[in-house]
Design a protein around this motif. Structure first.
Motif, mmCIF file in Angstrom:
data_model
loop_
_atom_site.group_PDB
_atom_site.id
_atom_site.type_symbol
_atom_site.label_atom_id
_atom_site.label_comp_id
_atom_site.label_asym_id
_atom_site.label_seq_id
_atom_site.Cartn_x
_atom_site.Cartn_y
_atom_site.Cartn_z
ATOM 1 N N GLY A 148 88.675 -48.190 44.631
ATOM 2 C CA GLY A 148 88.673 -49.225 43.602
ATOM 3 C C GLY A 148 87.589 -49.066 42.562
ATOM 4 O O GLY A 148 87.498 -49.869 41.619
ATOM 5 N N GLN A 149 86.745 -48.069 42.723
ATOM 6 C CA GLN A 149 85.675 -47.822 41.754
ATOM 7 C C GLN A 149 85.370 -46.335 41.721
ATOM 8 O O GLN A 149 85.626 -45.612 42.685
ATOM 9 C CB GLN A 149 84.414 -48.611 42.117
ATOM 10 N N ARG A 150 84.815 -45.876 40.593
ATOM 11 C CA ARG A 150 84.612 -44.441 40.407
ATOM 12 C C ARG A 150 83.439 -43.902 41.198
ATOM 13 O O ARG A 150 83.496 -42.798 41.741
ATOM 14 C CB ARG A 150 84.420 -44.147 38.925
ATOM 15 N N TYR A 151 82.364 -44.697 41.255
ATOM 16 C CA TYR A 151 81.139 -44.206 41.893
ATOM 17 C C TYR A 151 80.677 -45.140 43.009
ATOM 18 O O TYR A 151 81.243 -46.215 43.214
ATOM 19 C CB TYR A 151 80.043 -44.037 40.845
ATOM 20 N N ALA A 152 79.646 -44.733 43.698
ATOM 21 C CA ALA A 152 79.204 -45.445 44.896
ATOM 22 C C ALA A 152 78.886 -46.908 44.646
ATOM 23 O O ALA A 152 79.173 -47.770 45.479
ATOM 24 C CB ALA A 152 77.984 -44.738 45.494
ATOM 25 N N ALA A 153 78.279 -47.199 43.485
ATOM 26 C CA ALA A 153 77.868 -48.582 43.209
ATOM 27 C C ALA A 153 78.684 -49.226 42.092
ATOM 28 O O ALA A 153 78.362 -50.321 41.658
ATOM 29 C CB ALA A 153 76.382 -48.619 42.850
ATOM 30 N N GLY A 154 79.725 -48.549 41.609
ATOM 31 C CA GLY A 154 80.537 -49.143 40.548
ATOM 32 C C GLY A 154 81.006 -48.129 39.537
ATOM 33 O O GLY A 154 81.501 -47.050 39.892
ATOM 34 N N ALA A 155 80.822 -48.453 38.255
ATOM 35 C CA ALA A 155 81.384 -47.632 37.180
ATOM 36 C C ALA A 155 80.448 -46.547 36.676
ATOM 37 O O ALA A 155 80.864 -45.699 35.885
ATOM 38 C CB ALA A 155 81.790 -48.537 36.014
ATOM 39 N N GLU A 156 79.170 -46.561 37.098
ATOM 40 C CA GLU A 156 78.222 -45.571 36.598
ATOM 41 C C GLU A 156 77.562 -44.813 37.744
ATOM 42 O O GLU A 156 77.415 -45.330 38.856
ATOM 43 C CB GLU A 156 77.139 -46.239 35.739
ATOM 44 N N VAL A 157 77.172 -43.582 37.456
ATOM 45 C CA VAL A 157 76.456 -42.774 38.437
ATOM 46 C C VAL A 157 75.053 -43.331 38.625
ATOM 47 O O VAL A 157 74.359 -43.630 37.642
ATOM 48 C CB VAL A 157 76.362 -41.298 37.985
ATOM 49 N N THR A 158 74.631 -43.481 39.871
ATOM 50 C CA THR A 158 73.276 -43.936 40.188
ATOM 51 C C THR A 158 72.719 -43.062 41.308
ATOM 52 O O THR A 158 73.430 -42.208 41.856
ATOM 53 C CB THR A 158 73.266 -45.408 40.650
ATOM 54 N N VAL A 159 71.479 -43.294 41.648
ATOM 55 C CA VAL A 159 70.904 -42.531 42.759
ATOM 56 C C VAL A 159 71.586 -42.868 44.084
ATOM 57 O O VAL A 159 71.442 -42.122 45.060
ATOM 58 C CB VAL A 159 69.376 -42.733 42.876
ATOM 59 N N ALA A 160 72.349 -43.954 44.138
ATOM 60 C CA ALA A 160 73.140 -44.240 45.344
ATOM 61 C C ALA A 160 74.155 -43.129 45.576
ATOM 62 O O ALA A 160 74.444 -42.762 46.721
ATOM 63 C CB ALA A 160 73.840 -45.589 45.220
ATOM 64 N N ASP A 161 74.714 -42.582 44.497
ATOM 65 C CA ASP A 161 75.646 -41.460 44.629
ATOM 66 C C ASP A 161 74.938 -40.237 45.190
ATOM 67 O O ASP A 161 75.500 -39.521 46.032
ATOM 68 C CB ASP A 161 76.255 -41.124 43.264
ATOM 69 N N PHE A 162 73.725 -39.989 44.750
ATOM 70 C CA PHE A 162 72.993 -38.817 45.222
ATOM 71 C C PHE A 162 72.600 -38.976 46.695
ATOM 72 O O PHE A 162 72.614 -38.014 47.461
ATOM 73 C CB PHE A 162 71.752 -38.572 44.365
ATOM 74 N N ALA A 163 72.258 -40.201 47.076
ATOM 75 C CA ALA A 163 71.923 -40.460 48.481
ATOM 76 C C ALA A 163 73.146 -40.272 49.367
ATOM 77 O O ALA A 163 73.068 -39.670 50.447
ATOM 78 C CB ALA A 163 71.375 -41.880 48.628
ATOM 79 N N LEU A 164 74.282 -40.779 48.912
ATOM 80 C CA LEU A 164 75.517 -40.656 49.686
ATOM 81 C C LEU A 164 75.989 -39.206 49.729
ATOM 82 O O LEU A 164 76.411 -38.708 50.780
ATOM 83 C CB LEU A 164 76.596 -41.545 49.068
ATOM 84 N N TYR A 165 75.877 -38.527 48.593
ATOM 85 C CA TYR A 165 76.367 -37.152 48.544
ATOM 86 C C TYR A 165 75.587 -36.243 49.492
ATOM 87 O O TYR A 165 76.160 -35.328 50.092
ATOM 88 C CB TYR A 165 76.282 -36.595 47.115
ATOM 89 N N GLY A 166 74.311 -36.481 49.651
ATOM 90 C CA GLY A 166 73.512 -35.662 50.558
ATOM 91 C C GLY A 166 74.092 -35.622 51.959
ATOM 92 O O GLY A 166 74.231 -34.547 52.564
ATOM 93 N N VAL A 167 74.457 -36.789 52.505
ATOM 94 C CA VAL A 167 74.986 -36.817 53.867
ATOM 95 C C VAL A 167 76.420 -36.301 53.930
ATOM 96 O O VAL A 167 76.805 -35.620 54.885
ATOM 97 C CB VAL A 167 74.883 -38.224 54.491
ATOM 98 N N VAL A 168 77.223 -36.616 52.918
ATOM 99 C CA VAL A 168 78.618 -36.156 52.909
ATOM 100 C C VAL A 168 78.672 -34.633 52.781
ATOM 101 O O VAL A 168 79.423 -33.960 53.493
ATOM 102 C CB VAL A 168 79.415 -36.838 51.772
ATOM 103 N N ALA A 169 77.863 -34.078 51.889
ATOM 104 C CA ALA A 169 77.846 -32.627 51.698
ATOM 105 C C ALA A 169 77.362 -31.913 52.956
ATOM 106 O O ALA A 169 77.905 -30.862 53.336
ATOM 107 C CB ALA A 169 76.960 -32.271 50.512
ATOM 108 N N ARG A 170 76.361 -32.472 53.597
ATOM 109 C CA ARG A 170 75.835 -31.854 54.826
ATOM 110 C C ARG A 170 76.872 -31.898 55.937
ATOM 111 O O ARG A 170 77.037 -30.921 56.681
ATOM 112 C CB ARG A 170 74.563 -32.580 55.269
ATOM 113 N N MET A 171 77.574 -33.008 56.062
ATOM 114 C CA MET A 171 78.608 -33.117 57.081
ATOM 115 C C MET A 171 79.764 -32.174 56.789
ATOM 116 O O MET A 171 80.350 -31.582 57.708
ATOM 117 C CB MET A 171 79.119 -34.554 57.181
ATOM 118 N N LYS A 172 80.089 -32.001 55.525
ATOM 119 C CA LYS A 172 81.173 -31.097 55.154
ATOM 120 C C LYS A 172 80.858 -29.666 55.553
ATOM 121 O O LYS A 172 81.744 -28.900 55.933
ATOM 122 C CB LYS A 172 81.428 -31.175 53.645
ATOM 123 N N ILE A 173 79.588 -29.296 55.479
ATOM 124 C CA ILE A 173 79.169 -27.954 55.872
ATOM 125 C C ILE A 173 79.194 -27.802 57.392
ATOM 126 O O ILE A 173 79.676 -26.795 57.920
ATOM 127 C CB ILE A 173 77.744 -27.666 55.354
#
Length: 204
Positions: A148-173
């Motif tokens: 329902g939204q483009r990014y982790a906290a809404g319509a804009e990129v924030t450091v919440a996206d970077f925090a979330l991406y760190g764990v998702v990327a690590r798990m993907k590896i």
């Protein structure tokens, strides 16, 4: 100039992404965790917990040096120093704080537990299954939210996206099967991964 001491873990990824995305000049000092370099006297002088990442900013607030550990604290420091990736609208901040804290506490804890238990010499399948189930529950919530939204906290990129991406990327590896079936998370993750600064940051 900022000195970054990190390795290619989810927390190390977060810190380096923050520096790259915020356009802050830094020198990267790789820490070999397998050799225990994070427990050396020189490292412990920066972070007594013996954990990466650590940044040392020689030009901190008021021009004074500052040392910071904890990956999300590093992300927030970079965002405040650069004036980027923090919501300007007060109405957007509650969703931002919620997203950031979920990535910082809920998902980081699951990654640590799953990895530690999976690598343990004494296997405990029941415990692993419990944490994998919790991970799946969190991923379902994130998948619904990102539907329902483009990014982790809404319509804009924030450091919440970077925090979330760190764990998702690590798990993907490490355990990609745990990310299967979450189309919205995959869409979001692909968009973050395509950002030039993120691509630079992931080269450990």
């Amino acid at each position: 100039m900022i000195d970054l001491y990190a390795a290619g873990t989810s927390n190390g990824m977060r810190a380096r992404i923050g520096l790259e995305e915020c356009g802050l000049a830094y020198t990267f000092h790789p820490i070999d965790l397998t050799k225990g370099e994070q427990k050396s006297p020189s490292f412990l002088a920066m972070n007594p917990n013996g954990q990466i990442p650590v940044i040392v900013d020689s030009e901190g607030p008021g021009g004074k040096p500052v040392t910071i550990s904890q990956s999300v604290a590093v992300l927030l420091y970079c965002a405040e120093k650069s004036g980027k990736f923090l919501p300007k609208d007060p109405a957007s901040r509650p969703a931002f704080w919620q997203a950031l804290m979920s990535a910082a506490s809920d998902l980081s804890g699951m990654v640590t537990a799953i990895f530690a238990l999976s690598r343990s010499k004494e296997q405990n399948p029941a415990a692993v299954d419990i944490f994998k189930s919790l991970w799946s529950s969190y991923m379902k919530v994130w998948n619904d939210r990102l539907g329902g939204q483009r990014y982790a906290a809404g319509a804009e990129v924030t450091v919440a996206d970077f925090a979330l991406y760190g764990v998702v990327a690590r798990m993907k590896i490490a355990q990609p099967a745990l990310l299967e079936g979450y189309a919205n998370v995959a869409r979001w993750s692909g968009e973050i991964a395509a950002r030039p600064a993120v691509q630079r940051a992931m080269k450990f």
